[in-house]
Scaffold this active site. Structure first.
Site, short mmCIF file in Angstrom:
data_model
loop_
_atom_site.label_atom_id
_atom_site.label_comp_id
_atom_site.label_asym_id
_atom_site.label_seq_id
_atom_site.Cartn_x
_atom_site.Cartn_y
_atom_site.Cartn_z
N ARG A 4 39.21 70.23 38.85
CA ARG A 4 39.33 70.75 37.57
C ARG A 4 37.97 70.58 37.28
NH1 ARG A 4 40.53 67.30 34.09
NH2 ARG A 4 42.56 65.58 34.99
N ASP B 263 44.24 64.93 41.71
CA ASP B 263 44.97 63.95 41.81
C ASP B 263 43.13 62.87 42.13
OD1 ASP B 263 43.15 64.15 44.49
OD2 ASP B 263 44.96 64.16 45.84
N ASP C 72 36.02 55.76 29.08
CA ASP C 72 36.66 57.58 28.60
C ASP C 72 35.47 58.09 28.49
OD1 ASP C 72 38.03 59.80 29.72
OD2 ASP C 72 40.07 58.90 29.27
N ASN D 163 33.04 60.82 33.09
CA ASN D 163 33.48 60.61 31.53
C ASN D 163 32.42 60.09 30.75
OD1 ASN D 163 35.93 61.48 31.48
ND2 ASN D 163 36.92 59.53 32.53
N ASN E 120 36.20 68.11 33.88
CA ASN E 120 37.03 66.97 32.41
C ASN E 120 36.05 66.98 31.75
OD1 ASN E 120 38.43 64.89 33.04
ND2 ASN E 120 36.83 63.54 33.22
#
Length: 297
Positions: A104, A124, A202, A151, A106
């Protein structure tokens, strides 16, 4: 190095995995998503405007980017989508790893050239399946691969330097860019090694002076790193797992910060009363507005 500016909870909603905040100065509106719950939030920042309006999405989205007054761009699990703000109509603009159901999107950020850097990762968080892409119009170029949780994507004010991190590794990296395109012109270098520290780096946003503001997931704070690679400021926040900041407010002097309760058990949530809530942090530092994505870049 630590300080405590004014902080308020922007909205009482709790995000399972809040991410991808965006700010529209024309309407003074904040946007953000909850990746795992397929939700898009909309909230004007004027006093008394809450609670946020929640839009259900047909997919997991991780990032909201401006296009123009009528549309924005959503980074989703199988591609990039145009969304009409007035009626919420969605149309696929560009596929991204659409053939891999195990990944997916991010973290994402628009470069001053109007190109998007967007990352992908395994659903996952399987090691090594993450990547970062450069998207100019519908041209998709993979920049970096072999990552786990990409990130911290952000850019210097002049667009000549890009930043990113693999949260799993904990090393904030910088890379020289062509300011006209946002494409790398050299190999990444270590900017700050946070491996082994409490929590993990992050999302990120850069202010007008070039400081890189990062959310420390699991560390309950925001950290600012200088362009020279020094940590120069830390701001505690009332959520254990902040995820991503962006500058917001009429003066661009606040950080809109999303958060998450992903992975927290009942006891951990009880110990973190504001878990998953989106914050507005009055830094007293002027930031930069994220550029709009160019459809014809």
């Amino acid at each position: 190095m630590a300080d405590s500016p004014s902080i308020r909870v922007l909205d009482p909603s709790r995000c399972h995995l809040g991410e991808g905040p965006s700010y529209d100065p024309a309407t003074d509106t904040a946007w953000w998503v909850d990746i795992l719950e397929n939700r898009l939030f909309e909230l004007p920042l004027r006093a008394g405007a809450g609670p946020a309006k929640v839009h259900a999405l047909p997919f997991m989205a991780s990032d909201v980017a401006a296009i123009d007054a009528e549309r924005h761009l959503l980074s989703a699990e199988d591609g990039l989508y145009l969304r009409t703000i007035r009626d919420g109509r969605l149309s696929l603009f560009c596929p991204l790893e659409a053939g891999d159901a195990g990944t997916r999107s991010n973290d994402g950020r628009v470069h001053p050239s109007g190109a998007l850097w967007i990352s992908t990762m395994a659903r996952d968080a399987e090691p090594g399946r993450g990547a970062i892409y450069h998207v100019a119009g519908t041209r998709v170029t993979r920049l970096f691969s072999g990552l786990t949780i990409p990130n911290g994507i952000a850019f210097s004010p002049d667009g000549a330097t890009g930043y990113f991190v693999d949260t799993d590794e904990g090393v904030l990296r910088r890379v020289a860019l062509d300011p006209a395109t946002g494409l790398p012109v050299a190999e990444p270098e270590t900017h700050y090694d946070y491996s082994g520290g409490e929590g993990g780096i992050d999302g990120a946003a850069v202010d007008a002076e070039g400081l890189i503001w990062t959310a420390r997931f699991g560390g309950a704070c925001l950290d600012a790193y200088s362009p020279a690679g020094e940590r120069v400021r830390s701001v505690p926040v009332p959520v254990r797992q902040p995820t991503c900041p962006t500058f917001a407010g009429r003066g661009l002097d606040h950080l809109l910060v999303t958060a998450a309760y992903e992975g927290m058990d009942a006891a951990e949530r009880a110990a973190d009363p504001e878990h998953g809530r989106t914050l507005l942090v009055a830094l007293g530092t002027r930031g930069l507005l994220e550029p709009a994505f160019r459809l014809d870049a």
